[in-house]
Write a protein that holds these residues in place. Structure first.
Motif, mmCIF file in Angstrom:
data_model
loop_
_atom_site.group_PDB
_atom_site.id
_atom_site.type_symbol
_atom_site.label_atom_id
_atom_site.label_comp_id
_atom_site.label_asym_id
_atom_site.label_seq_id
_atom_site.Cartn_x
_atom_site.Cartn_y
_atom_site.Cartn_z
ATOM 1 N N SER A 70 -0.092 7.943 11.538
ATOM 2 C CA SER A 70 -1.308 7.834 12.347
ATOM 3 C C SER A 70 -2.522 8.330 11.570
ATOM 4 N N MET A 71 -2.336 9.379 10.769
ATOM 5 C CA MET A 71 -3.441 9.872 9.942
ATOM 6 C C MET A 71 -3.856 8.839 8.896
ATOM 7 N N LYS A 72 -2.871 8.167 8.331
ATOM 8 C CA LYS A 72 -3.191 7.154 7.322
ATOM 9 C C LYS A 72 -3.928 5.970 7.934
ATOM 10 N N SER A 73 -3.566 5.596 9.148
ATOM 11 C CA SER A 73 -4.299 4.507 9.796
ATOM 12 C C SER A 73 -5.728 4.944 10.111
ATOM 13 N N LEU A 104 -8.199 14.399 5.718
ATOM 14 C CA LEU A 104 -6.990 13.717 6.181
ATOM 15 C C LEU A 104 -5.981 13.553 5.056
ATOM 16 N N LYS A 105 -6.465 13.244 3.857
ATOM 17 C CA LYS A 105 -5.554 13.112 2.714
ATOM 18 C C LYS A 105 -4.848 14.426 2.435
ATOM 19 N N LYS A 106 -5.593 15.526 2.493
ATOM 20 C CA LYS A 106 -4.988 16.835 2.250
ATOM 21 C C LYS A 106 -3.942 17.169 3.314
ATOM 22 N N ARG A 107 -4.246 16.838 4.577
ATOM 23 C CA ARG A 107 -3.292 17.106 5.653
ATOM 24 C C ARG A 107 -2.015 16.303 5.488
ATOM 25 N N THR A 108 -2.143 15.019 5.125
ATOM 26 C CA THR A 108 -0.937 14.200 4.970
ATOM 27 C C THR A 108 -0.084 14.720 3.822
ATOM 28 N N ARG A 109 -0.719 15.153 2.761
ATOM 29 C CA ARG A 109 0.062 15.701 1.634
ATOM 30 C C ARG A 109 0.787 16.982 2.041
#
Length: 114
Positions: A70-73, A104-109
């Protein structure tokens, strides 16, 4: 390994990409069928099954996978908004979108590591 089946691998199976695994299956492991339609996790399971490598009940799925997707979308939508703003938007608006994408990129990582 199975009898008579010797693979020349440059790196471990788990570290290979889905594309590399498909090439490996097509060239060296004819027992696995339907490789072009399978994802990396399914390919790994089938290759390990053919080779007799076991111990795992299947592919590990991150408990945060749905949240990451969902974060990537959300990142994709922010990127499209950023390209729309880049033509006629203010510098401040572009900076805000860039920082949101970066967070968001940092959170997904972080979630992928956990």
């Amino acid at each position: 390994m199975s009898e008579g089946l010797q693979l020349d691998l440059k790196k471990p199976l788990d570290k290979m990409t889905a594309k590399e695994l498909r090439e490996l299956v097509l060239k060296q492991i004819p027992q696995v069928t339907g490789a072009s339609g399978l994802g990396k996790d399914e390919l790994l399971v089938q290759i390990k099954e053919v080779l007799g490598i076991g111990g795992e009940d299947g592919p590990k799925v991150s408990p945060y996978k749905t949240k990451i997707l969902s974060m990537k979308s959300k990142m994709r939508s922010l990127r499209t908004a950023r390209t729309e703003v880049s033509g006629d938007g203010t510098r401040k608006q572009k900076e805000i979108l860039r920082r949101q994408i970066n967070k968001l990129k940092k959170r997904t990582r972080r979630l992928a590591k956990a």
